[in-house]
Motif scaffolding. Structure first.
Motif, PDB file in Angstrom:
ATOM      1  N   GLN A   1      -4.151   5.221   0.915  1.00 22.44           N
ATOM      2  CA  GLN A   1      -3.333   4.029   1.145  1.00 22.44           C
ATOM      3  C   GLN A   1      -2.885   3.950   2.600  1.00 22.44           C
ATOM      4  O   GLN A   1      -2.982   2.900   3.244  1.00 22.44           O
ATOM      5  N   ILE A   2      -2.401   5.077   3.103  1.00 29.96           N
ATOM      6  CA  ILE A   2      -1.903   5.103   4.481  1.00 29.96           C
ATOM      7  C   ILE A   2      -3.045   4.863   5.464  1.00 29.96           C
ATOM      8  O   ILE A   2      -2.916   4.085   6.411  1.00 29.96           O
ATOM      9  N   GLY A   3      -4.184   5.521   5.231  1.00 34.60           N
ATOM     10  CA  GLY A   3      -5.317   5.354   6.132  1.00 34.60           C
ATOM     11  C   GLY A   3      -5.858   3.942   6.153  1.00 34.60           C
ATOM     12  O   GLY A   3      -6.388   3.480   7.172  1.00 34.60           O
ATOM     13  N   ASN A   4      -5.740   3.218   5.029  1.00 34.90           N
ATOM     14  CA  ASN A   4      -6.265   1.856   4.945  1.00 34.90           C
ATOM     15  C   ASN A   4      -5.326   0.810   5.529  1.00 34.90           C
ATOM     16  O   ASN A   4      -5.713  -0.351   5.685  1.00 34.90           O
ATOM     17  N   ALA A   5      -4.098   1.192   5.830  1.00 34.31           N
ATOM     18  CA  ALA A   5      -3.093   0.216   6.252  1.00 34.31           C
ATOM     19  C   ALA A   5      -3.361  -0.309   7.659  1.00 34.31           C
ATOM     20  O   ALA A   5      -3.957   0.367   8.499  1.00 34.31           O
TER      21      ALA A   5
END
Length: 341
Positions: free
Chosen positions: A296-300
């Motif tokens: 989730q964090i990497g895709n933000a």
């Protein structure tokens, strides 16, 4: 109101600094959005259209990047010509060519924002502005978007930017597309200095603000060095290193694998979710929830980059108006156009 497609955990929402509603497919990401008080439709963007969000006047999003990224198998990059052909057929309101057999459907999702934009125009309610971001390898698709959107009455621009030059504490290159109907638009001018190892930053673009480092945004008590676990082809000798006085490497879904070491080489605790989120510009108390939080964090989309992009499409009426990042719980009163937040 902003309609966020492929809404993610809230990077664009927080950077936009105004109410919106997001469409998000991933269960864990939806859990994070709802914990943060972000209006969310849990579903597939392909199952919806502009008519489902009649209050939206701005379209934003970051389509899945896995098939375009250099870290993936590259199917999206091999499909670039086909995607351009599909986009031009959509713009001509003609049947789109069939995708090659075995195509990963994620590659085709990069054209969903175009479907929304064209459909909104066809019913006489075109979006006032469009803000999109992707990995640099998708720039060719954005160039086709620019051609199409200009023919639809928009001013449009695209290009590759580095998030570190907008105050993000990491070097993250992204292909961005901006369009607006009510005035000219261009890629926003960088506000912070570029970063290159070995450069004397005080002498490079000195009129800009200093680069934001990992140490500037994290609360760790002493200096540290980050040793990443990706981009090495399996060869540990090729691993790079970044000191806490430098910006982070690009934050990806593998950030939890990065080693963090002290001045004497001692192993330190790896980044927490809060720390990883702060490297993407999120508040320290962003309520990460659900499964696969590192992805989730990497895709933000980094919030500071999002803020710069939205400022660029807002027009003269917004000149000089600060855009604040929303904190968790700030957006619970947003209208969801009939959908449940």
């Amino acid at each position: 109101m902003i309609l966020h497609l492929f809404a993610g955990p809230g990077g664009m929402d927080a950077g936009a600094g105004e109410p919106g509603v997001g469409v998000e497919f991933d269960d864990g990401t939806v859990a994070t959005r709802r914990a943060a008080g972000l209006a969310t439709v849990h579903g597939d963007v392909r199952d919806h259209g502009p008519a489902d969000f009649p209050e939206a006047d701005t379209l934003a999003g970051g389509p899945p990047c896995q098939t375009f990224s250099v870290g993936g198998r590259g199917e999206g990059r091999r499909l670039l010509v086909h995607l351009q052909q599909r986009a031009k057929a959509m713009a001509a309101r003609q049947a789109v060519p069939s995708a090659p057999p075995g195509t990963d459907e994620r590659s085709l999702l990069v054209l969903e924002p175009l479907r929304y934009a064209l459909a909104a125009a066809d019913v006489g309610h075109p979006y006032r502005a469009v803000v999109l971001e992707q990995v640099p390898q998708a720039l060719q698709v954005w160039e086709t978007y620019v051609e199409i959107l200009r023919a639809e009455g928009y001013s449009a621009a695209c290009g590759v930017v580095n998030a570190v030059e907008y105050g993000v504490p990491q070097t993250r290159r992204r292909a961005v597309l901006l369009a607006r109907r009510d005035g000219p638009v261009g890629i926003p001018a960088p506000t912070h200095r570029p970063w290159r190892r070995g450069w004397a930053l005080s002498e490079v673009e000195s009129h800009r603000r200093p680069v934001v480092s990992m140490g500037d945004v994290l609360d760790r008590p002493g200096p540290f060095t980050v040793v990443p676990n990706y981009g090495t082809g399996g060869d540990s000798a090729r691993r790079g290193r970044r000191a806490s006085t430098e910006p982070a490497f690009t934050v990806t879904g593998k950030i939890s694998r990065n080693r963090v070491v002290g001045p004497d080489g001692e192993e330190l605790p790896r980044f927490t979710w809060s720390e990883a989120g702060r490297l993407q510009g999120f508040p320290a108390d962003w309520p990460w929830s659900g499964q696969d939080i590192s992805q989730q964090i990497g895709n933000a989309c980094p919030t500071q980059l999002a803020a710069a992009l939205f400022r660029a499409v807002r027009g003269p009426a917004y000149d000089g108006e600060p855009v604040r990042a929303y904190a968790p719980g700030d957006m619970t009163e947003i209208s969801t156009c009939g959908w449940t937040a």
